[in-house]
Design a protein around this motif. Structure first.
Motif, PDB file in Angstrom:
ATOM      1  N   GLU A   1       2.619  26.057  17.322  1.00 18.00           N
ATOM      2  CA  GLU A   1       2.951  27.379  17.392  1.00 18.00           C
ATOM      3  C   GLU A   1       2.116  28.452  17.659  1.00 18.00           C
ATOM      4  O   GLU A   1       2.631  29.616  18.321  1.00 18.00           O
ATOM      5  CB  GLU A   1       3.789  27.615  15.732  1.00 18.00           C
ATOM      6  N   GLY A   2       0.793  28.357  17.364  1.00 11.56           N
ATOM      7  CA  GLY A   2      -0.094  29.081  17.984  1.00 11.56           C
ATOM      8  C   GLY A   2      -0.307  29.358  19.407  1.00 11.56           C
ATOM      9  O   GLY A   2      -0.305  30.704  19.944  1.00 11.56           O
ATOM     10  N   GLN A   3      -0.069  28.436  19.972  1.00  9.96           N
ATOM     11  CA  GLN A   3      -0.045  28.481  21.551  1.00  9.96           C
ATOM     12  C   GLN A   3       1.133  29.242  21.883  1.00  9.96           C
ATOM     13  O   GLN A   3       1.052  29.996  23.040  1.00  9.96           O
ATOM     14  CB  GLN A   3      -0.014  26.944  22.116  1.00  9.96           C
ATOM     15  N   VAL A   4       2.369  29.044  21.494  1.00 12.04           N
ATOM     16  CA  VAL A   4       3.513  29.883  21.597  1.00 12.04           C
ATOM     17  C   VAL A   4       3.172  31.109  21.251  1.00 12.04           C
ATOM     18  O   VAL A   4       3.584  32.003  22.377  1.00 12.04           O
ATOM     19  CB  VAL A   4       4.858  29.485  20.824  1.00 12.04           C
ATOM     20  N   LEU A   5       2.640  31.693  20.403  1.00  9.01           N
ATOM     21  CA  LEU A   5       2.402  33.050  20.082  1.00  9.01           C
ATOM     22  C   LEU A   5       1.531  33.458  20.975  1.00  9.01           C
ATOM     23  O   LEU A   5       1.472  34.688  21.642  1.00  9.01           O
ATOM     24  CB  LEU A   5       1.866  33.181  18.514  1.00  9.01           C
ATOM     25  N   ARG A   6       0.418  32.972  21.496  1.00 11.64           N
ATOM     26  CA  ARG A   6      -0.635  33.379  22.440  1.00 11.64           C
ATOM     27  C   ARG A   6       0.107  33.440  23.709  1.00 11.64           C
ATOM     28  O   ARG A   6      -0.198  34.707  24.205  1.00 11.64           O
ATOM     29  CB  ARG A   6      -1.538  32.086  22.499  1.00 11.64           C
ATOM     30  N   ASP A   7       0.907  32.804  24.197  1.00  9.05           N
ATOM     31  CA  ASP A   7       1.630  32.720  25.572  1.00  9.05           C
ATOM     32  C   ASP A   7       1.997  34.150  25.479  1.00  9.05           C
ATOM     33  O   ASP A   7       2.467  34.890  26.525  1.00  9.05           O
ATOM     34  CB  ASP A   7       2.451  31.480  25.780  1.00  9.05           C
TER      35      ASP A   7
END
Length: 293
Positions: free
Chosen positions: A152-158
């Motif tokens: 989920e952190g990667q989604v937020l980062r993107d």
């Protein structure tokens, strides 16, 4: 290492010695690390070691940990006999039979059914063995939860990087428009002065002074430079190997401060429309950052 969301769920399961250990870990966003545990009675002594284990990967957020044990020996109870009490019951029953002239037919099952003759007690366990199982099952749940938080952190980062890119493009658009805006204001100033003074010749030095004052009031070079610096810092924070949620939240506030100053200095309808877009992106970024550890 990517940034992490504060939202996640993980489940661990371990089977050993006829028992099944199950740990479930739920995390949601919170300003600080707030741990709530629900443990079996024989595990309550390990609350502090569990806190250290969980805080090794969870630095912020509300964390709920539930551990359950099931199976044939889940309760680990042992039965003991209170012989002194059993003898007292036998004596009392025999006394009743004698007093009432009843045949004495007192059996062991009758005595055993009396209160507190048979006592079910918790069997003592080796704390090291208990901790080994507890650490294993909670560790497994923690790993699963951490994987979910990373995803989920990667989604937020993107999403943040995309919004920051749009933000940067709008800042460049504003910067490009400033010279043209200044020229327009200079022409407007000259036209107004000509109308006011009529045929009176304008003093070039005075006009240059007024233009310089106008340019100084409209100069947003400092704000543009700071915004660019903040953009670079924001991207650098996204690369850090630690919790950056608070840093990002603070930086967004600094973004907003510079945008407000820029908007007040320029005071132009077209630029105002662009600054409203900047503020909208910042607000969306701030909402996403609330979920970042």
């Amino acid at each position: 290492m990517s940034i992490k969301s504060m939202t996640g769920f993980g489940r661990g399961e371990v089977k050993s010695a006829g028992r099944t250990w199950v740990a479930e870990l739920r995390c949601v966003n919170n300003r600080y690390f707030d741990l709530k545990t629900r443990l079996p009675r024989n595990c309550t002594m390990f609350e502090e070691p569990l806190r250290k284990l969980l805080s090794s990967k969870l630095q912020r957020g509300r964390v709920d940990l539930v551990v359950n044990i099931s199976g044939e020996s889940a309760d680990l109870k042992q039965v003991t006999v209170n012989l002194d009490l059993a003898r007292s019951y036998h004596h009392a029953l025999a006394e009743i039979c004698s007093a009432l002239d009843l045949p004495e037919q007192v059996t062991a099952s009758q005595i055993a059914s009396m209160p507190d003759v048979l006592v079910r007690e918790q069997e003592n366990e080796d704390p090291e063995a208990v901790w080994l199982q507890l650490e294993t099952v909670v560790g497994e749940a923690l790993d699963r939860c951490d994987e979910m938080r990373l995803q989920e952190g990667q989604v937020l980062r993107d999403d943040l990087e995309a919004r920051l890119s749009q933000f940067s493009t709008t800042v460049e658009t504003i910067e490009t428009a400033i010279p043209t805006l200044l020229q327009q204001r200079q022409r407007t100033l000259e036209e107004r002065l000509e109308k006011l003074l009529g045929q009176v010749q304008l003093d070039p030095a005075r006009l240059a002074q007024e233009v310089a004052i106008l340019a100084d009031k409209t100069d947003v070079t400092e704000e543009i430079v700071r915004l660019r610096c903040h953009i670079k810092q924001f991207l650098a924070f996204l690369e850090e190997r630690a919790a950056v949620g608070r840093k990002l939240d603070f930086l967004v506030q600094e973004f907003l401060r510079e945008v407000n100053t820029l908007a007040s200095k320029i005071n132009d309808p077209g630029i105002a429309h662009l600054t409203v877009g900047l503020k909208s992106e910042l607000e969306k970024m701030r909402e996403q950052i609330q979920n970042i550890e």
